[in-house]
Scaffold this motif. Structure first.
Motif, PDB file in Angstrom:
ATOM      1  N   ALA A 124       0.822  -1.207   0.000  1.00 24.55           N
ATOM      2  CA  ALA A 124       0.000   0.000   0.000  1.00 24.55           C
ATOM      3  C   ALA A 124       0.856   1.256   0.000  1.00 24.55           C
ATOM      4  O   ALA A 124       1.984   1.267   0.511  1.00 24.55           O
ATOM      5  N   LEU A 125       0.289   2.310  -0.561  1.00 26.69           N
ATOM      6  CA  LEU A 125       0.915   3.631  -0.555  1.00 26.69           C
ATOM      7  C   LEU A 125      -0.090   4.635  -0.020  1.00 26.69           C
ATOM      8  O   LEU A 125      -1.209   4.729  -0.523  1.00 26.69           O
ATOM      9  N   ALA A 151       4.012   8.745   0.880  1.00 23.51           N
ATOM     10  CA  ALA A 151       4.542   9.735  -0.053  1.00 23.51           C
ATOM     11  C   ALA A 151       4.034  11.117   0.345  1.00 23.51           C
ATOM     12  O   ALA A 151       2.851  11.284   0.645  1.00 23.51           O
ATOM     13  N   ASN A 152       4.931  12.084   0.329  1.00 25.78           N
ATOM     14  CA  ASN A 152       4.556  13.442   0.709  1.00 25.78           C
ATOM     15  C   ASN A 152       5.456  14.440   0.003  1.00 25.78           C
ATOM     16  O   ASN A 152       6.554  14.093  -0.448  1.00 25.78           O
ATOM     17  N   ARG A 153       4.963  15.678  -0.108  1.00 20.56           N
ATOM     18  CA  ARG A 153       5.789  16.711  -0.733  1.00 20.56           C
ATOM     19  C   ARG A 153       7.119  16.847   0.002  1.00 20.56           C
ATOM     20  O   ARG A 153       8.167  17.061  -0.619  1.00 20.56           O
ATOM     21  N   THR A 154       7.062  16.745   1.333  1.00 20.40           N
ATOM     22  CA  THR A 154       8.287  16.784   2.142  1.00 20.40           C
ATOM     23  C   THR A 154       8.454  15.417   2.801  1.00 20.40           C
ATOM     24  O   THR A 154       7.750  15.104   3.775  1.00 20.40           O
ATOM     25  N   ALA A 179       6.937   8.493  -5.893  1.00 19.70           N
ATOM     26  CA  ALA A 179       5.701   7.709  -5.880  1.00 19.70           C
ATOM     27  C   ALA A 179       5.142   7.557  -7.289  1.00 19.70           C
ATOM     28  O   ALA A 179       4.727   6.459  -7.687  1.00 19.70           O
ATOM     29  N   GLU A 180       5.114   8.646  -8.042  1.00 21.96           N
ATOM     30  CA  GLU A 180       4.599   8.593  -9.411  1.00 21.96           C
ATOM     31  C   GLU A 180       5.339   7.562 -10.249  1.00 21.96           C
ATOM     32  O   GLU A 180       4.740   6.824 -11.032  1.00 21.96           O
ATOM     33  N   LYS A 181       6.656   7.502 -10.094  1.00 21.79           N
ATOM     34  CA  LYS A 181       7.478   6.605 -10.903  1.00 21.79           C
ATOM     35  C   LYS A 181       7.306   5.138 -10.514  1.00 21.79           C
ATOM     36  O   LYS A 181       7.525   4.248 -11.341  1.00 21.79           O
ATOM     37  N   SER A 182       6.911   4.875  -9.257  1.00 19.74           N
ATOM     38  CA  SER A 182       6.885   3.490  -8.765  1.00 19.74           C
ATOM     39  C   SER A 182       5.482   2.980  -8.451  1.00 19.74           C
ATOM     40  O   SER A 182       5.328   1.981  -7.746  1.00 19.74           O
ATOM     41  N   LEU A 183       4.448   3.634  -8.984  1.00 20.34           N
ATOM     42  CA  LEU A 183       3.072   3.268  -8.650  1.00 20.34           C
ATOM     43  C   LEU A 183       2.724   1.821  -8.990  1.00 20.34           C
ATOM     44  O   LEU A 183       1.864   1.212  -8.339  1.00 20.34           O
ATOM     45  N   GLU A 184       3.381   1.265 -10.016  1.00 25.18           N
ATOM     46  CA  GLU A 184       2.999  -0.079 -10.474  1.00 25.18           C
ATOM     47  C   GLU A 184       3.250  -1.153  -9.422  1.00 25.18           C
ATOM     48  O   GLU A 184       2.695  -2.249  -9.515  1.00 25.18           O
ATOM     49  N   GLN A 204      -5.287  17.448  -8.884  1.00 27.80           N
ATOM     50  CA  GLN A 204      -4.917  16.057  -8.626  1.00 27.80           C
ATOM     51  C   GLN A 204      -3.507  16.039  -8.077  1.00 27.80           C
ATOM     52  O   GLN A 204      -2.607  16.654  -8.641  1.00 27.80           O
ATOM     53  N   ILE A 205      -3.291  15.329  -6.978  1.00 29.25           N
ATOM     54  CA  ILE A 205      -2.024  15.437  -6.274  1.00 29.25           C
ATOM     55  C   ILE A 205      -0.860  14.784  -7.015  1.00 29.25           C
ATOM     56  O   ILE A 205       0.254  15.291  -6.979  1.00 29.25           O
ATOM     57  N   ILE A 206      -1.078  13.650  -7.689  1.00 21.37           N
ATOM     58  CA  ILE A 206      -0.045  13.012  -8.502  1.00 21.37           C
ATOM     59  C   ILE A 206      -0.670  12.431  -9.759  1.00 21.37           C
ATOM     60  O   ILE A 206      -1.875  12.186  -9.807  1.00 21.37           O
ATOM     61  N   SER A 207       0.154  12.178 -10.754  1.00 27.71           N
ATOM     62  CA  SER A 207      -0.292  11.484 -11.957  1.00 27.71           C
ATOM     63  C   SER A 207      -0.398   9.988 -11.673  1.00 27.71           C
ATOM     64  O   SER A 207       0.423   9.430 -10.934  1.00 27.71           O
ATOM     65  N   LEU A 208      -1.378   9.351 -12.266  1.00 27.24           N
ATOM     66  CA  LEU A 208      -1.560   7.906 -12.105  1.00 27.24           C
ATOM     67  C   LEU A 208      -1.158   7.143 -13.363  1.00 27.24           C
ATOM     68  O   LEU A 208      -1.601   6.018 -13.596  1.00 27.24           O
ATOM     69  N   ALA A 209      -0.282   7.728 -14.156  1.00 26.55           N
ATOM     70  CA  ALA A 209       0.134   7.116 -15.423  1.00 26.55           C
ATOM     71  C   ALA A 209       0.709   5.720 -15.229  1.00 26.55           C
ATOM     72  O   ALA A 209       0.550   4.847 -16.089  1.00 26.55           O
TER      73      ALA A 209
END
Length: 282
Positions: A124-125, A151-154, A179-184, A204-209
């Motif tokens: 989980a994240l 995951a947080n801005r700081t 977090a964006e890079k490792s969502l998978e 939206q706080i992060i991309s879900l790509a």
């Protein structure tokens, strides 16, 4: 006389908590009032003093006071002490006792929506490092998950939450970019911030790509019912969990603490969903 319950926060006028708790009171044929104490940070101490004089039977705490309230309660429930945040306060024998029902309410909403999920086999994240994140993170750890990251801005603030980990569960504090890079790698992703609430409901706080197809993506924001974060998740093939379930179940747990009773919340959950969806068609 009846019960007197309330909510303290800023902003708080938008809250559906009065509607929820008045339904609980009606369900149990109890008299009572639930009122909102919208309070700016400069007025926090004076409002809390007034609430104590009024002998409010119990109250909820929302942003930005879930951690600030710690210095005002007389006693902390062991679970709330561990979490380091309070969202529920009980008035008993002249003292305030602080509890946290956020995390347990979230986990209940997750398992009600997806009962087939074995949390012990999931990674989980949690996105965000505020009071809600602290409660959800702690509750997920108790389910013996494979991994729970923050995951947080700081990342430094996220590290203060990771320090709560006493379950020996693998856990890291990472940046939003990481977090964006490792969502998978995550099976469950929980957005715990206020990003996506009005008036910023286009954000939206992060991309879900990089989200994994079939992952469960949750947002604790309940209005709008379908946040842009959840809309994006659906488009990427993820399953979604709306924020109204956590609100209902954490409220039910709070009501049970205040009244020492058991409440049935499933019917109200359905009514609330219909109401939220109706708001979006207006």
């Amino acid at each position: 006389m009846g019960y007197l319950f309330g909510l303290i926060g800023y902003p708080a006028k938008h809250s559906r908590s009065p509607w929820i708790h008045h339904h609980f009171l009606d369900q149990q044929h109890e008299r009572g009032l639930y009122r909102i104490f919208e309070t700016s940070p400069a007025d926090l101490q004076s409002t809390l003093s007034s609430m104590k004089q009024l002998q409010v039977d119990g109250f909820n705490v929302t942003v930005p006071y879930k951690e600030d309230i710690l210095q005002y309660v007389d006693t902390l429930d062991p679970y709330a002490e561990k979490v380091g945040a309070v969202n529920t306060v009980l008035y008993q024998d002249g003292e305030w006792i602080g509890y946290n029902t956020d995390g347990k309410g979230f986990v209940r909403s997750l398992l009600e929506a997806y009962p087939e999920v074995d949390l012990s086999s999931c990674k989980a994240l949690c996105i965000g490092a505020g009071g809600a994140s602290r409660g959800i993170y702690t509750a997920l750890l108790e389910k013996n998950m494979t991994r729970v990251d923050i995951a947080n801005r700081t990342p430094e603030r996220a590290n203060t939450i990771v320090a709560l980990n006493d379950q020996h569960t693998p856990s890291l504090a990472i940046s939003l970019e990481e977090a964006e890079k490792s969502l998978e790698q995550y099976d469950i992703i929980v957005q715990t911030t206020s990003v996506g609430m009005p008036p910023n409901d286009d954000q939206q706080i992060i991309s879900l790509a990089n989200v994994k197809k079939g992952a469960i993506v949750a947002d604790i924001v309940y209005k709008p019912f379908e946040t842009v974060f959840l809309e994006d998740a659906k488009q990427k093939g993820a399953r979604v969990l709306h924020g109204h379930g956590m609100l209902i179940y954490q409220a039910a747990l709070a009501y049970e603490i205040w009244t020492n009773t058991t409440i049935q919340a499933d019917e109200l959950l359905r009514k609330f969903e219909q109401q939220l969806k109706g708001d979006e068609t207006c």
